[in-house]
Design a protein around this motif. Sequence first.
Motif, PDB file in Angstrom:
ATOM      1  N   GLN A   8     -35.238  33.891   2.130  1.00  8.47           N
ATOM      2  CA  GLN A   8     -34.469  32.652   2.009  1.00  8.47           C
ATOM      3  C   GLN A   8     -33.752  32.581   0.664  1.00  8.47           C
ATOM      4  N   ASP A   9     -34.451  32.929  -0.389  1.00  9.63           N
ATOM      5  CA  ASP A   9     -33.872  32.821  -1.737  1.00  9.63           C
ATOM      6  C   ASP A   9     -32.703  33.771  -1.930  1.00  9.63           C
ATOM      7  N   ILE A  10     -32.851  35.009  -1.497  1.00 10.19           N
ATOM      8  CA  ILE A  10     -31.773  35.974  -1.730  1.00 10.19           C
ATOM      9  C   ILE A  10     -30.562  35.670  -0.863  1.00 10.19           C
ATOM     10  N   LEU A  11     -30.784  35.094   0.316  1.00  7.66           N
ATOM     11  CA  LEU A  11     -29.667  34.761   1.190  1.00  7.66           C
ATOM     12  C   LEU A  11     -28.963  33.470   0.777  1.00  7.66           C
ATOM     13  N   LEU A  12     -29.732  32.486   0.349  1.00  9.69           N
ATOM     14  CA  LEU A  12     -29.172  31.166   0.080  1.00  9.69           C
ATOM     15  C   LEU A  12     -28.889  30.908  -1.398  1.00  9.69           C
ATOM     16  N   ARG A  13     -29.653  31.561  -2.279  1.00  4.90           N
ATOM     17  CA  ARG A  13     -29.499  31.326  -3.716  1.00  4.90           C
ATOM     18  C   ARG A  13     -29.491  32.645  -4.478  1.00  4.90           C
ATOM     19  N   PRO A  14     -28.571  33.557  -4.138  1.00  5.88           N
ATOM     20  CA  PRO A  14     -28.610  34.892  -4.752  1.00  5.88           C
ATOM     21  C   PRO A  14     -28.427  34.890  -6.275  1.00  5.88           C
ATOM     22  N   LYS A  15     -27.531  34.067  -6.786  1.00  5.85           N
ATOM     23  CA  LYS A  15     -27.273  34.079  -8.234  1.00  5.85           C
ATOM     24  C   LYS A  15     -28.483  33.622  -9.031  1.00  5.85           C
ATOM     25  N   ARG A  16     -29.276  32.748  -8.471  1.00  5.92           N
ATOM     26  CA  ARG A  16     -30.494  32.307  -9.141  1.00  5.92           C
ATOM     27  C   ARG A  16     -31.636  33.302  -8.936  1.00  5.92           C
ATOM     28  N   THR A  17     -31.604  34.013  -7.807  1.00  7.82           N
ATOM     29  CA  THR A  17     -32.715  34.893  -7.451  1.00  7.82           C
ATOM     30  C   THR A  17     -32.633  36.258  -8.120  1.00  7.82           C
ATOM     31  N   TRP A  18     -31.425  36.780  -8.340  1.00  5.84           N
ATOM     32  CA  TRP A  18     -31.306  38.112  -8.929  1.00  5.84           C
ATOM     33  C   TRP A  18     -31.998  38.240 -10.286  1.00  5.84           C
ATOM     34  N   PRO A  19     -31.869  37.268 -11.209  1.00  5.93           N
ATOM     35  CA  PRO A  19     -32.604  37.395 -12.478  1.00  5.93           C
ATOM     36  C   PRO A  19     -34.113  37.454 -12.286  1.00  5.93           C
ATOM     37  N   GLU A  20     -34.629  36.735 -11.298  1.00  3.48           N
ATOM     38  CA  GLU A  20     -36.059  36.801 -11.010  1.00  3.48           C
ATOM     39  C   GLU A  20     -36.446  38.195 -10.535  1.00  3.48           C
ATOM     40  N   ILE A  21     -35.614  38.770  -9.670  1.00  2.00           N
ATOM     41  CA  ILE A  21     -35.871  40.118  -9.156  1.00  2.00           C
ATOM     42  C   ILE A  21     -35.795  41.139 -10.283  1.00  2.00           C
ATOM     43  N   GLU A  22     -34.817  40.983 -11.148  1.00  2.00           N
ATOM     44  CA  GLU A  22     -34.635  41.929 -12.257  1.00  2.00           C
ATOM     45  C   GLU A  22     -35.856  41.956 -13.170  1.00  2.00           C
ATOM     46  N   ALA A  23     -36.499  40.798 -13.341  1.00  2.00           N
ATOM     47  CA  ALA A  23     -37.636  40.698 -14.255  1.00  2.00           C
ATOM     48  C   ALA A  23     -38.951  41.149 -13.624  1.00  2.00           C
ATOM     49  N   GLU A  24     -38.976  41.305 -12.324  1.00  2.00           N
ATOM     50  CA  GLU A  24     -40.214  41.683 -11.644  1.00  2.00           C
ATOM     51  C   GLU A  24     -40.572  43.143 -11.897  1.00  2.00           C
TER      52      GLU A  24
END
Length: 204
Positions: A8-24
Amino acid sequence: MNLVQRVQDILLRPKRTWPEIEAESTDAATLYREYVLILAAIPAIAGFIGLSIIGAGAFGVSFRLPIVTGLVQAVVSYGLSLVMVYVLALVVDALAPSFGGQRSPIQALKLVAYASTAGFVGGIFSLLPSLAVLGALVGLYSVYLFYTGVPVLMKCPADKALVYTVVFALCAIVASLVLGALLSVFTPTPRMPVGSVATALVFA
């Protein structure tokens, strides 16, 4: 990681989700086990049901792929999808310096895996072969996901993200055509999609 929430996050809120993914912190095995292996099964299973159980038809003519053939095709399609994600991640990583980015195999794999989400989810339309074009349209959203994610994960300048995305998309199309040809060796037409970004660009 909550799979449904991440989708849901990557589809609906990608710009907010990518930094979270990058930090994981993760590795290829974990990313595949917890995300790619699950989502890549959607187009393979849906395609099998659509072509072998429900069947395709037009103008009063219907067609069903034999069950065994459909199963073989689903397995091969699924396997090629997994290979596609890894191969495209290698391409993304290799391209990074050319666009002012930083090479990182795991970040490239995360980028391709999560950008592929739209293509994987769009594979659900293969349940009804007549709606396959909708799957392709949904899959095209993966290109936008890649575009929004590449500056974050590969550290390329924002003004080079579009060209990076275009070059990647061209490479993805070539890879998709090659793997599509390999799929046709094992199974007759009509073919199921290889559920990935590249396939979403070419066929559903």
